[in-house]
Design a protein around this motif. Structure first.
Motif, PDB file in Angstrom:
ATOM      1  N   MET A   1      -6.075 -15.679  -9.892  1.00 52.41           N
ATOM      2  CA  MET A   1      -5.091 -14.596 -10.794  1.00 52.41           C
ATOM      3  C   MET A   1      -3.854 -14.252 -10.178  1.00 52.41           C
ATOM      4  O   MET A   1      -3.853 -13.523  -9.023  1.00 52.41           O
ATOM      5  CB  MET A   1      -6.032 -13.368 -11.401  1.00 52.41           C
ATOM      6  N   THR A   3      -1.175 -11.098 -10.789  1.00 49.63           N
ATOM      7  CA  THR A   3      -0.583  -9.604 -11.286  1.00 49.63           C
ATOM      8  C   THR A   3       0.557  -9.655 -10.688  1.00 49.63           C
ATOM      9  O   THR A   3       0.326  -8.670  -9.545  1.00 49.63           O
ATOM     10  CB  THR A   3      -1.720  -8.310 -11.615  1.00 49.63           C
ATOM     11  N   ILE A  16      -3.180 -10.287  -5.982  1.00 48.93           N
ATOM     12  CA  ILE A  16      -3.458 -12.036  -5.966  1.00 48.93           C
ATOM     13  C   ILE A  16      -5.439 -11.867  -5.906  1.00 48.93           C
ATOM     14  O   ILE A  16      -5.437 -11.258  -4.988  1.00 48.93           O
ATOM     15  CB  ILE A  16      -2.865 -12.465  -4.124  1.00 48.93           C
ATOM     16  N   THR A  17      -6.139 -12.730  -6.684  1.00 46.10           N
ATOM     17  CA  THR A  17      -7.366 -12.670  -6.061  1.00 46.10           C
ATOM     18  C   THR A  17      -6.745 -14.183  -6.649  1.00 46.10           C
ATOM     19  O   THR A  17      -7.125 -14.949  -7.944  1.00 46.10           O
ATOM     20  CB  THR A  17      -8.028 -11.836  -6.965  1.00 46.10           C
ATOM     21  N   ASN A  18      -8.312 -14.779  -5.695  1.00 46.70           N
ATOM     22  CA  ASN A  18      -8.606 -16.418  -5.966  1.00 46.70           C
ATOM     23  C   ASN A  18     -10.260 -16.664  -5.680  1.00 46.70           C
ATOM     24  O   ASN A  18     -10.438 -15.165  -5.066  1.00 46.70           O
ATOM     25  CB  ASN A  18      -7.341 -17.215  -5.350  1.00 46.70           C
ATOM     26  N   THR A  22      -8.299 -11.835  -0.948  1.00 48.38           N
ATOM     27  CA  THR A  22      -7.546 -10.858  -2.114  1.00 48.38           C
ATOM     28  C   THR A  22      -5.946 -11.399  -0.612  1.00 48.38           C
ATOM     29  O   THR A  22      -6.246 -11.067  -0.050  1.00 48.38           O
ATOM     30  CB  THR A  22      -8.084  -9.737  -2.733  1.00 48.38           C
ATOM     31  N   GLU A  96      -1.271 -22.316  -8.709  1.00 47.51           N
ATOM     32  CA  GLU A  96      -2.254 -21.426  -8.440  1.00 47.51           C
ATOM     33  C   GLU A  96      -3.557 -23.236  -8.802  1.00 47.51           C
ATOM     34  O   GLU A  96      -4.042 -23.143  -9.464  1.00 47.51           O
ATOM     35  CB  GLU A  96      -3.526 -21.217  -8.741  1.00 47.51           C
ATOM     36  N   ASN A  99      -9.621 -22.981  -7.920  1.00 48.83           N
ATOM     37  CA  ASN A  99      -9.244 -21.639  -7.962  1.00 48.83           C
ATOM     38  C   ASN A  99      -9.443 -21.077  -6.643  1.00 48.83           C
ATOM     39  O   ASN A  99      -9.604 -19.957  -6.392  1.00 48.83           O
ATOM     40  CB  ASN A  99     -10.967 -21.464  -8.667  1.00 48.83           C
ATOM     41  N   THR A 102      -3.613 -20.152  -3.540  1.00 46.17           N
ATOM     42  CA  THR A 102      -2.867 -19.504  -4.226  1.00 46.17           C
ATOM     43  C   THR A 102      -1.623 -19.510  -3.818  1.00 46.17           C
ATOM     44  O   THR A 102      -1.472 -18.967  -2.163  1.00 46.17           O
ATOM     45  CB  THR A 102      -2.989 -17.850  -4.722  1.00 46.17           C
TER      46      THR A 102
END
Ligand code: TA6
Length: 287
Positions: A1, A3, A16-18, A22, A96, A99, A102
């Motif tokens: 994700m 943002t 960023i988070t996967n 982070t 991405e 999962n 990134t």
């Protein structure tokens, strides 16, 4: 994700988070200032007093020093470590692929301001891959009609538990320029830090390993033959506006570079890439 966010002082960054980690990447300077694997401590150090403001260098993470490392070779009034780290990069690509990964690509091209500081036409791209390890690649493209010579560094600030309890392997028997004494020395054995340390090592091609209490940090590089080891120690830590008197205790810079003799000459139309691959793993405690 991913943002897009903005700090209270106007610094735009990607949050960023996967499934692995982070991270936070400022568009200014393509500056990654946070990377943390889930269930692990942050890999990188960020000063409690660092500004997160548009136009202000961030103290920590991985600043990008480009197109020169250190003081400009003949114009000392120009910004130390070049102008990339306070320049507005363009977000070129975000991927991405799954999962666990990134990928972010940021771009900076010459501008009227940069041509005033450095009269050459260029493009740099910073490719950052956030996964179980952190991979940062700085690619310089020479769009000028003359060769360009650059020095650069991925100026990584690592978070350590206690600077006096760490060891650094992988630099044994290499030579270094000691910036504090202006001497050339040979590294005998592992590196430990118990005073102000500012060294530019040459002929560095092995993995550099920071041994820290219950964690090991591995630093691999591509397109680099030099590395910098820096800790300001007490007096400089206290004197720096974006550090505290104790900052030196929990940070260590091991920088993946093309510095001094390792500077790179790029022919017109050609490119050079400098890559750092950073990872850490917890060590089982005896007993
Ligand atoms: O990489 C080591 C070094 O060149 C030190 O001499 C010290 O100046 C450090 O970089 C930090 O530089 P900065 O311009 O970020 O304050």
């Amino acid at each position: 994700m991913i943002t897009e966010k903005e700090s209270p002082d106007g610094l735009q960054y990607l949050d960023i988070t996967n499934r692995n980690a982070t991270a936070k990447i400022a568009l200014q300077g393509a500056h990654l200032f946070h990377y943390q694997q889930h269930h692990n401590a942050p890999l990188l150090w960020l000063s409690d007093k660092s500004p997160l403001a548009s136009g202000r260098a961030i103290r920590g993470g991985v600043p990008i020093c480009w197109p020169w490392f250190g003081k400009h070779f003949n114009m000392p009034l120009l910004p130390q470590h070049g102008f990339a780290r306070t320049s507005p990069f363009r977000l070129l690509q975000v991927n991405e692929p799954d999962n666990d990964n990134t990928e972010v690509v940021l771009q900076l091209k010459n501008s009227p301001e940069s041509l005033h500081l450095w009269p050459l036409h260029f493009e740099i791209q910073v490719h950052i891959n956030i996964a179980a390890s952190l991979r940062i690649t700085l690619t310089t493209v020479n769009h000028d009609s003359t060769p360009m010579t650059i020095s650069a560094a991925l100026h990584s600030y690592f978070a350590v538990s206690d600077i006096e309890n760490i060891s650094v392997k992988g630099l044994e028997n290499t030579t270094y320029w000691d910036a504090l004494t202006n001497e050339i020395r040979t590294q005998n054995g592992i590196v430990t830090i118990n005073k102000a340390t500012d060294r530019v090592y040459q002929n560095v091609y092995d993995t550099i390993v920071i041994g820290d209490h219950n964690r090991q940090i591995d630093i691999n590089s591509q397109g680099s033959g030099s590395a910098i080891v820096w800790n300001p120690w007490i007096d400089k830590s206290r004197a720096m506006s974006d550090m505290t008197a104790n900052s030196y205790k929990t940070m260590l810079c091991i920088e993946t570079a093309n510095a001094r003799e390792d500077k790179r000459k790029i022919a017109p139309g050609k490119s050079h890439s400098l890559t750092a691959i950073l990872s850490s793993r917890q060590l089982l405690q005896d007993g």
